[in-house]
Design an enzyme around this catalytic site. Structure first.
Site, PDB file in Angstrom:
ATOM      1  N   LYS A  80      20.802  51.556  60.803  1.00 33.24           N
ATOM      2  CA  LYS A  80      21.922  51.314  59.891  1.00 33.24           C
ATOM      3  C   LYS A  80      23.181  51.819  60.576  1.00 33.24           C
ATOM      4  O   LYS A  80      23.111  52.712  61.444  1.00 33.24           O
ATOM      5  CB  LYS A  80      21.708  52.102  58.592  1.00 33.24           C
ATOM      6  N   GLY A 179      23.917  42.677  36.724  1.00 33.80           N
ATOM      7  CA  GLY A 179      24.635  42.358  37.957  1.00 33.80           C
ATOM      8  C   GLY A 179      24.490  40.891  38.306  1.00 33.80           C
ATOM      9  O   GLY A 179      23.414  40.429  38.694  1.00 33.80           O
ATOM     10  N   GLY A 181      26.162  39.182  40.649  1.00 37.12           N
ATOM     11  CA  GLY A 181      26.856  38.964  41.912  1.00 37.12           C
ATOM     12  C   GLY A 181      26.075  37.999  42.782  1.00 37.12           C
ATOM     13  O   GLY A 181      25.406  37.082  42.286  1.00 37.12           O
ATOM     14  N   VAL A 183      23.333  38.173  44.516  1.00 34.65           N
ATOM     15  CA  VAL A 183      21.888  38.052  44.299  1.00 34.65           C
ATOM     16  C   VAL A 183      21.580  37.682  42.848  1.00 34.65           C
ATOM     17  O   VAL A 183      20.814  36.752  42.577  1.00 34.65           O
ATOM     18  CB  VAL A 183      21.161  39.370  44.668  1.00 34.65           C
TER      19      VAL A 183
HETATM   20  P1  NAD Z   1      27.439  41.969  44.565  1.00 31.44           P
HETATM   21  O1  NAD Z   1      28.495  42.983  44.851  1.00 31.44           O
HETATM   22  O2  NAD Z   1      27.650  40.557  44.970  1.00 31.44           O
HETATM   23  O3  NAD Z   1      27.126  41.961  42.991  1.00 31.44           O
HETATM   24  C1  NAD Z   1      26.994  43.125  42.232  1.00 31.44           C
HETATM   25  C2  NAD Z   1      27.275  42.759  40.762  1.00 31.44           C
HETATM   26  O4  NAD Z   1      26.994  43.901  39.955  1.00 31.44           O
HETATM   27  C3  NAD Z   1      28.724  42.359  40.482  1.00 31.44           C
HETATM   28  O5  NAD Z   1      28.757  41.205  39.671  1.00 31.44           O
HETATM   29  C4  NAD Z   1      29.280  43.581  39.744  1.00 31.44           C
HETATM   30  O6  NAD Z   1      30.309  43.248  38.830  1.00 31.44           O
HETATM   31  C5  NAD Z   1      28.046  44.089  39.039  1.00 31.44           C
HETATM   32  N1  NAD Z   1      28.084  45.514  38.690  1.00 31.44           N
HETATM   33  C6  NAD Z   1      28.585  46.529  39.439  1.00 31.44           C
HETATM   34  N2  NAD Z   1      28.429  47.708  38.772  1.00 31.44           N
HETATM   35  C7  NAD Z   1      27.797  47.410  37.626  1.00 31.44           C
HETATM   36  C8  NAD Z   1      27.360  48.200  36.521  1.00 31.44           C
HETATM   37  N3  NAD Z   1      27.555  49.521  36.469  1.00 31.44           N
HETATM   38  N4  NAD Z   1      26.745  47.577  35.486  1.00 31.44           N
HETATM   39  C9  NAD Z   1      26.569  46.227  35.500  1.00 31.44           C
HETATM   40  N5  NAD Z   1      26.970  45.432  36.513  1.00 31.44           N
HETATM   41  C10 NAD Z   1      27.579  46.020  37.556  1.00 31.44           C
HETATM   42  O7  NAD Z   1      26.102  42.590  45.222  1.00 31.44           O
HETATM   43  P2  NAD Z   1      24.791  41.789  45.676  1.00 31.44           P
HETATM   44  O8  NAD Z   1      24.901  41.389  47.103  1.00 31.44           O
HETATM   45  O9  NAD Z   1      24.450  40.791  44.626  1.00 31.44           O
HETATM   46  O10 NAD Z   1      23.718  42.982  45.645  1.00 31.44           O
HETATM   47  C11 NAD Z   1      23.233  43.492  44.415  1.00 31.44           C
HETATM   48  C12 NAD Z   1      22.280  44.648  44.670  1.00 31.44           C
HETATM   49  O11 NAD Z   1      21.173  44.204  45.465  1.00 31.44           O
HETATM   50  C13 NAD Z   1      22.904  45.803  45.473  1.00 31.44           C
HETATM   51  O12 NAD Z   1      22.323  47.008  45.031  1.00 31.44           O
HETATM   52  C14 NAD Z   1      22.453  45.509  46.896  1.00 31.44           C
HETATM   53  O13 NAD Z   1      22.415  46.687  47.683  1.00 31.44           O
HETATM   54  C15 NAD Z   1      21.071  44.964  46.662  1.00 31.44           C
HETATM   55  N6  NAD Z   1      20.591  44.081  47.746  1.00 31.44           N
HETATM   56  C16 NAD Z   1      21.300  42.975  48.094  1.00 31.44           C
HETATM   57  C17 NAD Z   1      20.841  42.139  49.110  1.00 31.44           C
HETATM   58  C18 NAD Z   1      21.577  40.887  49.491  1.00 31.44           C
HETATM   59  O14 NAD Z   1      21.008  40.051  50.212  1.00 31.44           O
HETATM   60  N7  NAD Z   1      22.807  40.705  49.044  1.00 31.44           N
HETATM   61  C19 NAD Z   1      19.640  42.460  49.770  1.00 31.44           C
HETATM   62  C20 NAD Z   1      18.926  43.591  49.389  1.00 31.44           C
HETATM   63  C21 NAD Z   1      19.413  44.402  48.357  1.00 31.44           C
END
Ligand code: NAD
Length: 355
Positions: A80, A179, A181, A183
């Protein structure tokens, strides 16, 4: 901070400090293990309160990547990187300078997107090194891994349903996604297309509106999320949300989502979930689709092959739940065991010298 002791505690191989004042770069690359292959893991941009926090974070996150790759069956180790600063420091020279440090490790560490870094940032890094994944398609990368992550989570949810109900069918089941976002929104799409009912929780009204307009479904406000009447809680936002305060409120028999570090305290909260009869799909197992996508990119496999490999998370999640039940241990303890056994077995066979 006694850095060598910190490295020894989590058994790290290497920690690299990178500085370039011309571009404002202060970065740390941690290589936890290369026992299975090159250390793979994203580059996070974050304004740490102090350098010790940055060191601890990069050590913890890189170790997590070793376990994630090992359970996913990939020939990659764990690494990382963190760049210290807030997103306003982003620039082409900053990421290119970082890319040169990655290049200096000659493939021992391969970087990718993470918190506060994007496909565009990876494109800059790629100008200086090939040891980067997740650059845009036109720059020769595999683009945003989130849809593959979501596909893996979808299959992990199906596996949990099969263990609990004897059928993986999501049709007619209710899934509460926190969430929406990158994913969470794609997960909602897969679940909606498979006939699930959806509950949505997000701090962003814009994200909620987009989800409701696209898939229908119902909004659950704030902390009411945890006591949602549903079959599956799918946390896809932030970590630490499964804790001593929320566990007693949870009615869902399954927790299966992408968010990193969902358990506030891995051992304590894992055991509390076990005691409450709630099946928890370990976050690093069910969210491995993005990493699988990156691994596919490196091996030259197609996007379809990556999706097919990510669907294999179904079997992995089932295997881990079954191991945890057989051994009367938490699902996280079971997945840690699977990772450690694989790393040990592969390390042993590599003692054989190939001329
Ligand atoms: P993102 O930033 O695109 O989306 C996160 C979403 O969560 C946003 O819509 C945000 O408004 C919402 N959010 C933030 N705080 C919140 C809260 N307290 N309550 C409710 N909603 C809240 O992130 P992402 O890429 O979709 O990733 C989501 C999670 O999955 C993260 O923890 C990330 O580490 C994990 N993850 C992502 C990937 C990937 O491929 N993107 C891979 C493995 C793990």
């Amino acid at each position: 901070m006694a850095i060598f002791s910190e490295m020894a505690n989590l058994e790290h191989e290497q920690l690299v400090f990178c500085r370039n004042d011309d571009v404002g770069l202060r970065a740390i690359i941690a290589i936890h293990s290369t026992a299975l292959g090159p250390a793979l893991g994203g580059c996070r941009l974050y304004n740490y309160a102090n350098e010790d926090d940055a060191v601890r974070d990069v050590l913890r996150l890189s170790r997590g990547m070793t376990y994630k790759a090992a359970v996913a069956g990939l020939d990659f180790g764990g690494g990382k990187a963190v760049i210290i600063g807030d997103p306003s420091i982003k620039s082409e020279p900053l990421f290119r300078a970082f890319g040169r440090f990655v290049e200096s490790l000659r493939g021992r560490y391969i970087t990718a997107e993470d918190m506060n870094t994007t496909v565009e940032d990876m494109n800059h890094i790629r100008r200086e090194t090939n040891h980067v994944n997740g650059a845009s398609l036109h720059a020769g990368g595999s683009g945003d891994p989130s849809p593959v992550t979501a596909w893996g989570v979808f299959h992990g949810i199906r596996a949990c349903l099969e263990v609990v109900h004897g059928s993986p069918d999501v049709s007619g089941r209710t899934v509460a996604i926190q969430g929406l976002g990158a994913v969470g929104f794609e997960l909602a799409r897969y679940l909606h297309e498979a006939g699930a009912q959806l509950l949505f929780n997000d701090i962003s009204d814009r994200k909620l509106t987009r989800a409701i307009e696209t898939f229908g479904g119902t909004v659950v406000d704030g902390d009411d999320y945890y006591s949602s009447e549903c079959d599956v809680l799918a946390p896809c936002a932030i970590g630490g949300i499964i804790n001593a305060a929320t566990i007693p409120r949870i009615r869902a028999p399954i927790i299966a989502g992408a968010a990193n570090n969902q358990l506030d305290d891995e051992a304590r909260d894992g055991e509390q979930l076990e005691a409450a009869g709630i099946v928890y799909a370990p976050d690093y197992v069910i969210s491995a689709g993005g990493l699988i996508n990156v691994a596919a990119e490196r091996s030259g496999a197609s996007a379809e092959a990556a999706m097919s490999d990510a669907a294999g998370i179904f079997d992995t999640v089932k295997q881990i739940i079954n191991l945890s039940r057989a051994g009367r241990i938490t699902t996280t303890a079971a997945s840690n065991q699977v990772a450690e056994q694989r790393i040990d077995a592969v390390s042993r066979l590599r003692r054989f010298h190939l001329p």
